[in-house]
Write a protein that holds these residues in place. Structure first.
Motif, short mmCIF file in Angstrom:
data_model
loop_
_atom_site.label_atom_id
_atom_site.label_comp_id
_atom_site.label_asym_id
_atom_site.label_seq_id
_atom_site.Cartn_x
_atom_site.Cartn_y
_atom_site.Cartn_z
N MET A 277 1.80 -20.09 26.38
CA MET A 277 1.27 -19.24 25.35
C MET A 277 2.40 -18.79 24.43
O MET A 277 3.46 -18.41 24.89
N GLN A 278 2.18 -18.86 23.14
CA GLN A 278 3.21 -18.52 22.17
C GLN A 278 3.26 -17.01 21.93
O GLN A 278 2.23 -16.34 21.90
N SER A 279 4.47 -16.52 21.72
CA SER A 279 4.62 -15.11 21.35
C SER A 279 4.27 -14.94 19.88
O SER A 279 4.20 -15.91 19.12
N ASN A 280 4.04 -13.70 19.46
CA ASN A 280 3.73 -13.44 18.05
C ASN A 280 4.85 -13.89 17.14
O ASN A 280 4.61 -14.45 16.07
N SER A 281 6.10 -13.66 17.54
CA SER A 281 7.23 -14.05 16.69
C SER A 281 7.31 -15.56 16.57
O SER A 281 7.63 -16.09 15.50
N ASN A 282 6.99 -16.27 17.66
CA ASN A 282 7.00 -17.73 17.61
C ASN A 282 5.88 -18.23 16.71
O ASN A 282 6.07 -19.16 15.92
N LYS A 283 4.70 -17.64 16.80
CA LYS A 283 3.58 -18.03 15.95
C LYS A 283 3.91 -17.81 14.48
O LYS A 283 3.59 -18.64 13.63
N LYS A 284 4.57 -16.68 14.18
CA LYS A 284 4.97 -16.40 12.80
C LYS A 284 5.99 -17.41 12.31
O LYS A 284 5.92 -17.87 11.17
N ALA A 285 6.93 -17.79 13.16
CA ALA A 285 7.96 -18.77 12.78
C ALA A 285 7.32 -20.13 12.49
O ALA A 285 7.67 -20.80 11.51
N VAL A 286 6.38 -20.54 13.33
CA VAL A 286 5.69 -21.82 13.13
C VAL A 286 4.87 -21.78 11.85
O VAL A 286 4.90 -22.72 11.05
N ALA A 287 4.17 -20.68 11.60
CA ALA A 287 3.38 -20.54 10.38
C ALA A 287 4.27 -20.58 9.14
O ALA A 287 3.93 -21.22 8.13
N LYS A 288 5.42 -19.92 9.21
CA LYS A 288 6.37 -19.93 8.08
C LYS A 288 6.88 -21.35 7.82
O LYS A 288 6.98 -21.79 6.68
N TYR A 289 7.19 -22.08 8.89
CA TYR A 289 7.65 -23.46 8.77
C TYR A 289 6.54 -24.33 8.18
O TYR A 289 6.78 -25.10 7.25
N HIS A 290 5.34 -24.21 8.67
CA HIS A 290 4.22 -25.03 8.18
C HIS A 290 3.88 -24.74 6.73
O HIS A 290 3.38 -25.62 6.02
N ALA A 291 4.15 -23.52 6.26
CA ALA A 291 3.88 -23.16 4.87
C ALA A 291 4.73 -24.00 3.91
O ALA A 291 4.37 -24.17 2.74
#
Length: 75
Positions: free
Chosen positions: A1-15
């Motif tokens: 399960m991903q942490s919130n900070s990891n999810k934010k980092a992935v979303a920022k990268y995908h943007a």
């Protein structure tokens, strides 16, 4: 399960990326994936490399699993 900070980092990268979906004949995906792995690359990195080579462009920086596909969503 991903942490919130990891999810934010992935979303920022995908943007920063465009998404392209391709379709291949049944059974071919695994063959392509195995070939990419034999070259030490992700399927995504291999496709980008081959397209750039065909277009006459060299990669400006090596693609790694982390930079080509940080969350392995192509699997």
């Amino acid at each position: 399960m991903q942490s919130n900070s990891n999810k934010k980092a992935v979303a920022k990268y995908h943007a920063k990326l465009d998404e392209i979906k391709i379709r291949v004949p049944k059974g071919e995906r695994e063959k392509y994936k195995a070939y990419a792995e034999s070259k030490g690359m992700s399927l995504n990195a291999l496709f980008i490399k081959l397209i750039r080579q065909d277009m006459g462009e060299a990669l400006t920086e090596p693609q790694t699993e982390d930079t080509a596909n940080p969350d392995n969503s192509e699997d």
